[in-house]
Write a protein that holds these residues in place. Structure first.
Motif, mmCIF file in Angstrom:
data_model
loop_
_atom_site.group_PDB
_atom_site.id
_atom_site.type_symbol
_atom_site.label_atom_id
_atom_site.label_comp_id
_atom_site.label_asym_id
_atom_site.label_seq_id
_atom_site.Cartn_x
_atom_site.Cartn_y
_atom_site.Cartn_z
ATOM 1 N N PRO A 84 0.800 -1.222 0.000
ATOM 2 C CA PRO A 84 0.000 0.000 0.000
ATOM 3 C C PRO A 84 0.836 1.276 0.000
ATOM 4 C CG PRO A 84 -0.912 -1.589 1.549
ATOM 5 C CD PRO A 84 0.421 -2.130 1.110
ATOM 6 N N GLU A 85 1.983 1.245 0.643
ATOM 7 C CA GLU A 85 2.817 2.444 0.676
ATOM 8 C C GLU A 85 3.320 2.784 -0.732
ATOM 9 O OE1 GLU A 85 4.319 5.785 1.987
ATOM 10 O OE2 GLU A 85 3.184 4.401 3.250
ATOM 11 N N ALA A 86 3.681 1.767 -1.499
ATOM 12 C CA ALA A 86 4.125 2.002 -2.868
ATOM 13 C C ALA A 86 2.980 2.545 -3.728
ATOM 14 C CB ALA A 86 4.662 0.711 -3.474
ATOM 15 N N ALA A 87 1.768 2.059 -3.492
ATOM 16 C CA ALA A 87 0.608 2.564 -4.232
ATOM 17 C C ALA A 87 0.353 4.026 -3.896
ATOM 18 C CB ALA A 87 -0.622 1.722 -3.917
ATOM 19 N N ARG A 88 0.454 4.368 -2.616
ATOM 20 C CA ARG A 88 0.255 5.768 -2.231
ATOM 21 C C ARG A 88 1.322 6.668 -2.842
ATOM 22 N NH1 ARG A 88 -1.659 3.329 2.619
ATOM 23 N NH2 ARG A 88 0.458 3.199 3.495
ATOM 24 N N ALA A 89 2.545 6.181 -2.901
ATOM 25 C CA ALA A 89 3.623 6.967 -3.500
ATOM 26 C C ALA A 89 3.378 7.170 -4.994
ATOM 27 C CB ALA A 89 4.963 6.279 -3.275
ATOM 28 N N ALA A 90 2.880 6.133 -5.655
ATOM 29 C CA ALA A 90 2.582 6.250 -7.088
ATOM 30 C C ALA A 90 1.492 7.282 -7.330
ATOM 31 C CB ALA A 90 2.174 4.895 -7.652
ATOM 32 N N LEU A 91 0.470 7.282 -6.488
ATOM 33 C CA LEU A 91 -0.599 8.267 -6.624
ATOM 34 C C LEU A 91 -0.080 9.677 -6.368
ATOM 35 C CD1 LEU A 91 -3.516 6.342 -4.903
ATOM 36 C CD2 LEU A 91 -3.428 7.026 -7.303
ATOM 37 N N ALA A 92 0.778 9.828 -5.367
ATOM 38 C CA ALA A 92 1.324 11.148 -5.048
ATOM 39 C C ALA A 92 2.157 11.696 -6.196
ATOM 40 C CB ALA A 92 2.162 11.072 -3.775
ATOM 41 N N ASP A 93 2.783 10.793 -6.955
ATOM 42 C CA ASP A 93 3.619 11.209 -8.086
ATOM 43 C C ASP A 93 2.855 11.162 -9.406
ATOM 44 O OD1 ASP A 93 6.077 12.157 -9.059
ATOM 45 O OD2 ASP A 93 6.676 10.151 -9.700
#
Length: 430
Positions: free
Chosen positions: A389-398
């Motif tokens: 989930p942390e990687a998914a949130r980072a992808a959305l933020a970018d």
């Protein structure tokens, strides 16, 4: 329709989601829409419930633009045969090759030199029409960029700059087109005015929420005129630095609507796509629920809402008892703050993925086959798509949903579909 269908359809729920999407897209193809709503009997052309006497016209032309304009032209060529005398339309990626109507290519989502030259040719053909000409205006979503006729004092670079700025800011299509109308001589009824005194009939494929003809492609056949104050308010709302456009909007007063009489008919829309998708689900024995055809706002927020609705349905049977398919349409947006690759539908499904109930599947596509400026139509996810989930949130933020979903094999690719209505979303809750 979908690349890698067999791989993507890994369960009955995945297969149903894909079939619903395919059924919806197929239903809004211009050829199908013209077959449903138009007919020729002798010298009488019927469009929806209005009849036109072709014997009253010496020539019939098809003029227009948009992502589905070439398919509209081809459909009317099939319908009218040698009664059709020619025409020209502008699209971005041709999927049809009519023989009587010239198909030119422009740029999308931001206009370019091809959009300008194409619009000029369309206007020239319109200006040559007379009172014995019937002009069928083939207008579809994407026409705002593809039919670009900069107003006095503006260049295509100016229009490209303001379009890019509005898209990056997450402005709605209504807001973007309010500015486009103020910066163009073909929008807001400009095409119809150029064709006067010809009889002009607009045949529209809608990609806007609510199907307002004045918003579809910024209304080339809808005599709305220009509201400079409304356009300026949009630029102020997003605090955009576009000096040339602001100078244009600072002119003393708005222009009056062109004095032309035009009939406009929407023959394909997001509602049609949802109705067809719903029929596919019902035929498979699933309960169906249409949330809305008018969902707008931030794509990620809308995705999380859909996941929550799926979880509620699985847990309590509200708003629909599983096995169920929940459908929605509309036009979400993305505020670009990162450097990644993606589009609204990619962000929608990625944001939803971590909140889906077990075995549920969520899919979302742009019905034209291109989500944002990517080569993917959208995405297909389930509760296992996101294992970090942390990687998914980072992808959305970018704003990098494309890269994340591609790494999971969750992108949907169709190529250009030949049509362009609203986004289509399908949630399957087994």
């Amino acid at each position: 329709m979908f690349d890698r269908f067999e791989t993507l359809a890994e369960s009955p729920a995945h297969e149903l989601a894909l079939d619903c999407l395919a059924g919806g897209i197929d239903a809004v193809h211009p050829r199908r829409a013209v077959e449903r709503h138009c007919a020729l009997a002798g010298e009488t052309l019927r469009i929806r419930n209005v009849e036109y006497d072709l014997s009253a016209h010496d020539s019939i032309l098809v003029l227009g633009g948009g992502k589905a304009a070439d398919e509209l032209a081809a459909a009317f060529e099939t319908l009218l045969g040698d009664r059709l005398d020619g025409g020209v339309v502008v699209t971005n990626e041709r999927t049809a090759d009519p023989t009587r109507v010239d198909v030119l290519e422009g740029e999308h989502p931001s206009p370019g030199e091809g959009s300008v030259s194409g619009a000029r040719i369309v206007l020239d053909r319109a200006c040559a029409a007379d009172d014995r000409t019937l002009v069928i205006a083939a207008i579809a979503g994407g026409g705002s960029a593809l039919l670009c006729a900069p107003a006095s004092g503006l260049s295509v670079g100016d229009l490209r700059a303001v379009t890019d700025a509005l898209l990056d800011a997450g402005a709605s299509i209504d807001e973007i087109n309010a500015v486009r109308r103020a910066c163009s001589s073909i929008k807001g009824g400009g095409l119809a005015a150029a064709a006067a005194p010809a009889t002009v009939v607009g045949v529209l494929v809608s990609d806007v929420v609510g199907d307002d003809p004045s918003v579809i492609a910024s209304g080339p056949t809808v005599p709305t005129g220009v509201d400079l104050e409304a356009a300026t308010a949009v630029l102020d709302r997003y605090d955009l630095d576009v000096p040339a456009v602001r100078a244009r909007l600072a002119e003393p007063e708005s222009s009056a609507p062109p004095d032309v009489d035009v009939e406009n008919y929407v023959i394909a829309s997001g509602r049609d796509a949802i109705d067809a998708a719903r029929e596919v689900a019902a035929d498979r024995g699933y309960e169906t629920c249409v949330l809305s055809t008018r969902i707008e706002g931030e794509a990620a927020a809308a995705g999380r809402l859909h996941a929550a609705i799926g979880a509620e349905a699985a847990d309590s049977g509200d708003p629909v008892e599983p096995p169920a398919v929940v459908l929605s349409g509309g036009e979400t947006t993305v505020r670009v703050t990162g450097d990644g690759i993606g589009g609204p539908n990619g962000e929608f499904v990625l944001a939803a993925a971590t909140g889906l109930p077990p075995d549920a599947v969520l899919s979302a596509v742009d019905t034209d086959g291109g989500d944002g400026s990517t080569d993917a139509a959208g995405g297909l996810v389930d509760g296992r798509t996101v294992d970090d989930p942390e990687a998914a949130r980072a992808a959305l933020a970018d704003n990098d949903s494309y890269t994340f979903l591609d790494s999971k094999g969750a992108l949907l690719r169709t190529g250009a579909t030949g049509t362009n209505v609203n986004d289509l979303r399908v949630l399957v809750v087994p």
